[in-house]
Design an enzyme around this catalytic site. Sequence first.
Site, PDB file in Angstrom:
ATOM      1  N   LEU A  54       3.087  21.087  34.212  1.00 14.35           N
ATOM      2  CA  LEU A  54       3.730  19.938  33.575  1.00 14.35           C
ATOM      3  C   LEU A  54       4.882  20.408  32.682  1.00 14.35           C
ATOM      4  O   LEU A  54       4.941  21.566  32.300  1.00 14.35           O
ATOM      5  CB  LEU A  54       2.705  19.169  32.732  1.00 14.35           C
ATOM      6  CG  LEU A  54       1.464  18.633  33.473  1.00 14.35           C
ATOM      7  CD1 LEU A  54       0.542  17.914  32.505  1.00 14.35           C
ATOM      8  CD2 LEU A  54       1.878  17.681  34.592  1.00 14.35           C
ATOM      9  N   CYS A  55       5.747  19.464  32.350  1.00 13.39           N
ATOM     10  CA  CYS A  55       6.868  19.716  31.437  1.00 13.39           C
ATOM     11  C   CYS A  55       6.314  20.293  30.128  1.00 13.39           C
ATOM     12  O   CYS A  55       5.309  19.792  29.645  1.00 13.39           O
ATOM     13  CB  CYS A  55       7.599  18.409  31.175  1.00 13.39           C
ATOM     14  SG  CYS A  55       8.651  18.421  29.723  1.00 13.39           S
ATOM     15  N   PRO A  56       6.884  21.311  29.529  1.00 15.35           N
ATOM     16  CA  PRO A  56       8.159  21.962  29.872  1.00 15.35           C
ATOM     17  C   PRO A  56       7.995  23.261  30.664  1.00 15.35           C
ATOM     18  O   PRO A  56       8.958  23.986  30.817  1.00 15.35           O
ATOM     19  CB  PRO A  56       8.712  22.301  28.493  1.00 15.35           C
ATOM     20  CG  PRO A  56       7.482  22.726  27.737  1.00 15.35           C
ATOM     21  CD  PRO A  56       6.340  21.884  28.276  1.00 15.35           C
TER      22      PRO A  56
END
Lengths: 166, 80
Positions: free
Chosen positions: B16-18
């Site tokens: 997932l981000c980041p």
Amino acid sequence: MAGEGENIMPKEKMNIVVFSGDMDKVLAAFIIATTAAAMGMDVNMFFTFWGLNVLRKKKFTSGKNILQKMMNALNRGGAARLSLSKFNMLGLGPAVMKTMMKRSKMPSLPEMVQTAKNLGVKFTACTTTFSFMGFSKDDFIDGVDAYAGAATFLGEVIDGRVSYFI
Amino acid sequence: MNNVNKDMTLDCYGLLCPMPIIKIAEKMKELEVGQVLEVIATDEGIKTDLPAWCKMTGHEFLGVKEDNGEFHAFIKKVKP
């Protein structure tokens, strides 16, 4: 595609005040900080008040007098021990959150702190909170780059176009 | 898009981000100027995050194709 001119463009700077010591809010601060650093920006994080807990080691006693010692025993430090701003439920909330994060392959907060350091993010600890709470440099992790006050931070803010207060 | 020659591949599956952006920034250091990196990700944010990253770092975004919830993005290293 990138011309010669782009190489001489000054680096964008980002300044983040980390006032909160809540795990969720601090996580948001670190997501922005690490992303900005990965995008080539110079990032400076200024930790003040409850935010200083992120940089503290796991230690039971710190403080110079009885009030500071009492406060710091309640206000526990360490990036792995922060509470949630919502649904903390005496530590059950953060425990559940950490499990959920692990299942989503998200890095933990201590891992994010390390990633930020590896990407060159600068950590500045607020000297006012530091003295007021009776901390010593020994209470903090090695990653702290500077101990400074608001004027130093504002000096950095003037040079940057992006500033956050979390 | 279908005839892009990639030099390296980075697996960001399930991240997932980041994390994809951080891993990409790290991986790009291994590439030579002119080489192409393929990024495999499942986080839809990659579709807009990667062009934004390229815009700021000066590298070239070649495009992204979606295949059954899997994103294959291609970026070209433009400068050292």
